[in-house]
Every structure is written in C-alpha cells, then in structure tokens.
Motif scaffolding. Sequence first.
Motif, PDB file in Angstrom:
ATOM      1  N   ARG A 191       6.810   0.639  -0.103  1.00 21.81           N
ATOM      2  CA  ARG A 191       8.112   0.437   0.538  1.00 21.81           C
ATOM      3  C   ARG A 191       8.038   0.425   2.064  1.00 21.81           C
ATOM      4  O   ARG A 191       9.087   0.487   2.724  1.00 21.81           O
ATOM      5  CB  ARG A 191       9.093   1.513   0.078  1.00 21.81           C
ATOM      6  N   ASP A 202      10.252  -2.045   4.042  1.00 21.44           N
ATOM      7  CA  ASP A 202      11.679  -1.695   4.005  1.00 21.44           C
ATOM      8  C   ASP A 202      11.982  -0.618   5.046  1.00 21.44           C
ATOM      9  O   ASP A 202      12.957  -0.716   5.798  1.00 21.44           O
ATOM     10  CB  ASP A 202      12.074  -1.160   2.617  1.00 21.44           C
ATOM     11  N   GLY A 247       7.666  -7.025  -3.342  1.00 20.74           N
ATOM     12  CA  GLY A 247       9.081  -7.279  -3.023  1.00 20.74           C
ATOM     13  C   GLY A 247       9.406  -6.963  -1.571  1.00 20.74           C
ATOM     14  O   GLY A 247       9.924  -7.809  -0.843  1.00 20.74           O
ATOM     15  N   PRO A 248       9.122  -5.731  -1.118  1.00 16.94           N
ATOM     16  CA  PRO A 248       9.377  -5.412   0.287  1.00 16.94           C
ATOM     17  C   PRO A 248       8.625  -6.316   1.252  1.00 16.94           C
ATOM     18  O   PRO A 248       9.156  -6.700   2.307  1.00 16.94           O
ATOM     19  CB  PRO A 248       8.870  -3.965   0.409  1.00 16.94           C
ATOM     20  N   GLY A 282      10.322  -9.636   1.231  1.00 17.14           N
ATOM     21  CA  GLY A 282      11.629  -9.459   1.864  1.00 17.14           C
ATOM     22  C   GLY A 282      11.520  -9.460   3.374  1.00 17.14           C
ATOM     23  O   GLY A 282      12.285 -10.126   4.074  1.00 17.14           O
TER      24      GLY A 282
END
Lengths: 263, 360
Positions: free
Chosen positions: A86, A89, A118-119, A122
């Motif tokens: 993460r 993020d 995902g992070p 993103g």
Amino acid sequence: MSEEAKGLVRERVAGRPEVFVREWFADYLWDLFCPGCQSPVAGRIIAEVLEELGIGDKAIMVGCVGCSGIMIGGFDLDKVSPAHGRGPDVATAIKRIYPDTIVFTVQGDGDCIAIGAGPFVGALTRGEKITIIMLNNNNFGTTGGQLGPTTLVGQVTTTSPEGRKPSEEGYPVHAAEMAATFKGVAYSARGALHTPADYRRTKGYIRTAFQRQLEGVGLSFVEVLTACPTNWHLTPVQSLAWIRDNVIPEFPLGEFRNVTYIE
Amino acid sequence: MAERILAEGNEAVGWGALGAGCHCFFGYPITPQNEVIEFLSRELPKRGGVFVQSQCENATINMLFGAAATGVRAMTSTSSPGWGLMMEGMSNLAAARLPCVVVLVQRVGPGVQRLTHSQQDYNSATKGGGGGGYRNIVLAPASVQEIHDLMQLAFHLADKYRNPVVVLSDGLMGHVVEPLELKTTDFGPLPEKDWAVARYGQHEDGKHRAIGASYNPLKGESFVSYLIDMRETYQAIEATEIRYEEYKTDDAELVLVAYGYCARVSEEAVDAARAEGLKAGLLRPITLWPFPNQAVRDKAAQGRKFLVVEDSMGLMVDDVRNAIKGEAEVHLVDATFRHLASEDGMIMPARVLEEIRRLL
C-alpha cells in the motif's frame, strides 16, 4: 566481529551518508539481511542521492512489507511503514498534503506488483508526484523464497518446485516498461548493482528520478535488480553472474521514459 | 445567527466535516454514500483541502493512513461492501494509533445484496472487524442535524484518543432531508500532535518521526507494554465518552433500545403506545462503542423489560443481553419485521407498536 572491525565497517558502510541512522542501522544491519543481499546496497544508494541532492531534510520515506521494508529502520528521516503493497496509496496522501516534500517508497517486487499492483497502477494512473523504487529479486524473500510476479520462466522456487511454467504462472512482469506507458509518468528506468559500472548507472537513475519529483513533473519509477543468494541457492558471487546471465536478458537495463514536461 | 439549510444526511456528513476543519477526503464511489464524495469533491478543494478519488476502498483507507500519519484531519466514507475491503486498513489505523474518521453508510447484506439501508455492520464497526481485536469509537446519529454534530465530535474524539472513529449511518439516514443548522462546536483543547510525520528537521527535539502499525522497540515499547497502553486508552474512552439519550423511560415498564433510523421509528412507536396508556420508553445509544452498559443494567435492576429494535438479524441485542446479564427479559424486533419482504422494506412504527402491545 570484533569491536574494532565493527567500527571499521560502520565507518565504511554506515558512516555516511548521514540520512542513515548511525547507531541503530550499523549495529543491527548484519542480523537483518542475508549475506550477499543487495537490498541494503540499494538503500545506501538512495541515501547517498538524497544527501547529494540536499533533500534529506525534506524527504519522507514510505516503506513496505518484505526484505525491502527492513531498510526503513536505517533511514534517519520522517517515515511511514504501510500495509503490504500500500506504499503508493500512503505516499499519495502525504505528497498531496505536503507538496513541497520529497515523498518516496521503497518496495520489493512482490509488494509493488503482486499484492500492491492496484496501488501501483493507481498512482501511475493519477501521475502522483512521488518516486517509487522497486527492488526486484525475482521472489518473495522474507517468507522463504516463493514464486513472485518477476520470477524467471523455469526458475525453481518453494511454490514452483518444477520451475515457473508460463502455462500455469504466466510470464515475468516488466514493471519499468509498464510504468513507461503511463502519460503521467515522468521517468521510468531499470538498473542493476552487479558491477561497479551498473552501480553508478543505477545511482544516476535514482538521482534523475528524485530530480523529476523536485521539478514536479510526474511520477518517477526505478526498478533495481537485486541479488537474493539465500533463496536463489547461490553464493553471493554466483548471484552476480546469475543476474548478468539470466536476469538481465529477461529484464533489460536502461531508461524507458524520461520527460521533463507533461501536459 | 447560525445558517439554516435543508440537507440530506450524506450532505450533513460533508458539512460536519467542513465544520470540524477536515483537510483531506479520500473516497471511492459506492451507493448509498455517493453524495458524500460528490459533496466533498466540490467543497474541499475550494477551501484548500485535499480530495482524492482512489482506485478502490482498499486504497482509500491506506491513503487515510498516510494522511492521518501527518496529523491533519482526514476522513473517508463508504458503504458495507467497501467497509469490508477496509478492514486491514482499519486494523492498521488502530494499531498505529492514528486519528481519523470513517463514515459507514450501511446497506443491506451480507454480501452484495442491494443498495438500500440496513444496520447489519454493527459488529464489524463496534468490535473491530479487522485482525487483532482493536476498538473503534462508534457514533450513531439519528437525524440530519445529529450527523452534522457528531461528525465534529468524531474528529475531536479521534484526536483526543488517537483512535479511529466510525460514524455509523445508513442508506435511510443518508438520504432523509431535514433542516440543518450549520454551526461549529468547540469541544475544548486537544493534545499536540508531536508524533506526526512532517519532514526531518521540523521537530523541536531534532528527531525523526516514524509511524507504523505495530509497537516500536526503538521507542522502548514491548508487545505487552503496547497492549497495556492500548487497553488504558480503551478504558479511558469507556470511562469518559459513553453517550445515550433517554425518552420517556422514567416510568417505562418496557424499554426499547434502538439506534439510528430505528431509534426514530421506536420513538414514534413509544408515543403511540403512550397514547394507548402503555408505559413504553426508549433508550437510544449515541455511542455504540463504548456501549451504555450501565444505563441498560440499571434499568434491568429496576425490573423493566427490554425490546431491542434493530434492522439486522440481531447484533446490538447481544450487547444489551451482555449488559443485563440475564436479569431481565430481552425481546427483539429485527430485519424480518420489515413492512415489505424486499430490500426496500423498513421497520415501521406500527410493527414496533404491535410488539409493545404484545409485551405489555
């Protein structure tokens, strides 16, 4: 190791740069990393670059879970240890709140593009003005050498006992090339540390990455190929040859995107 | 004079956050809380705040982790499926002792189901749904005005105790439109956030700041000393922050216990029962954790009966039973009492009144 020898090593390895914590990192470094591991080498380069650019006092470090996360203890900076994967993020939020700081993550390949895909995507999508440094050792080191997204085809790991099979586990992920396809990315490169020349080149990549953040251009990404002798079941010296002969043919070195202006 | 407007519950979340000086919002679209992220995407940047639409709720909660680590007031909002994705992050926020506010606009579950109201996330909100047995402070508003007011209290309590605070709304509370008086409440002084990351060299003691979701041996903590510290915080919250409201309970033979929209329904049912001469009253917890155990226990000791009204299969009822320790009868009106068999159904006052009549 004798006290005198410890002092010598401390002077040579952890005496500088100053953004490394002097007492703690120097004493415990030896217990935390395996012999021949190149994570702390990458950490040292990062610290040197921060110091050379004079941005140590305005840098905020975001760590990770895994071998690459261990080094965060060695940085004398304000820092945050996020959940596994993460980092981008967490870094996004910090950079948005303090646009005048230098925010960077140091992540392993599992942290960055397995659980943290995902992070990562993103942050690439939004073109966050952060720097992501991914250490790629082709496996999950901390947990004992399991298959990672970057494990080479045919490479034996504890969860691919017959070698990585593309029909089952697919092919290695090329993070640096992928990052270069995003328009919000200012810089993407891949370096290695297996020769002094590559060490210097990789340091240059990391310096450019931080410069792009200083200029506020866009996201900057550097992938660093690092040796993992323990889980590769090779000696440290054999591991360097392995990188040259097997890892680099799959993961070519160089800059994949380098722009100084994004519309 | 304070400004009065008409607003729906989800907008009141935003107004309350602005009143509290919230600087950051991270969100991801999910019904029935979309009005919260739409409101703050519009209003926060105007005021110099930070709004980021994330790639998923998992990202949202970790962005909140990064923001809270800097010590600024930050929040997110979500609905039940997104709440599930946030559980690891909630555990980490609690573990790292990071103040933040999460608004949970509950919808029907378990699983995906449909998009309407429910009260089925009581346990994961009040008992710590992620790993590790932590606690969130949980506030349960029952009107648009109270959503606004409790948002401000939520930020205050988060900062006071360095603990995540959940404001537990639902699809009905989020969309009901009521008058709202915009006002800023001063809850008193708060401790300095000298633990927050800013950047090296900005701290008076000249030392760096490190935030992580575990105890820190470099600060002289052990795992056990960390747990003891955490427990002391929880005990202080339990000793100081219990909030509830009583309605016509003085002579009540039957005490209804309900929060959120079910408290509004129950209040109406109590009035209808009183009109028939039935002695019913309502105890409405405003903090679900810490739960008003003593208030419930005292009424049980006086020989009252209890009727829990909640739009779930029966979750808060366990806390009521726990408080009462077998000393009184406890009955339940739950989600199966909805006036429609579909997800659009709700627990209506008439149905609660029927139960009051049956029990008195």
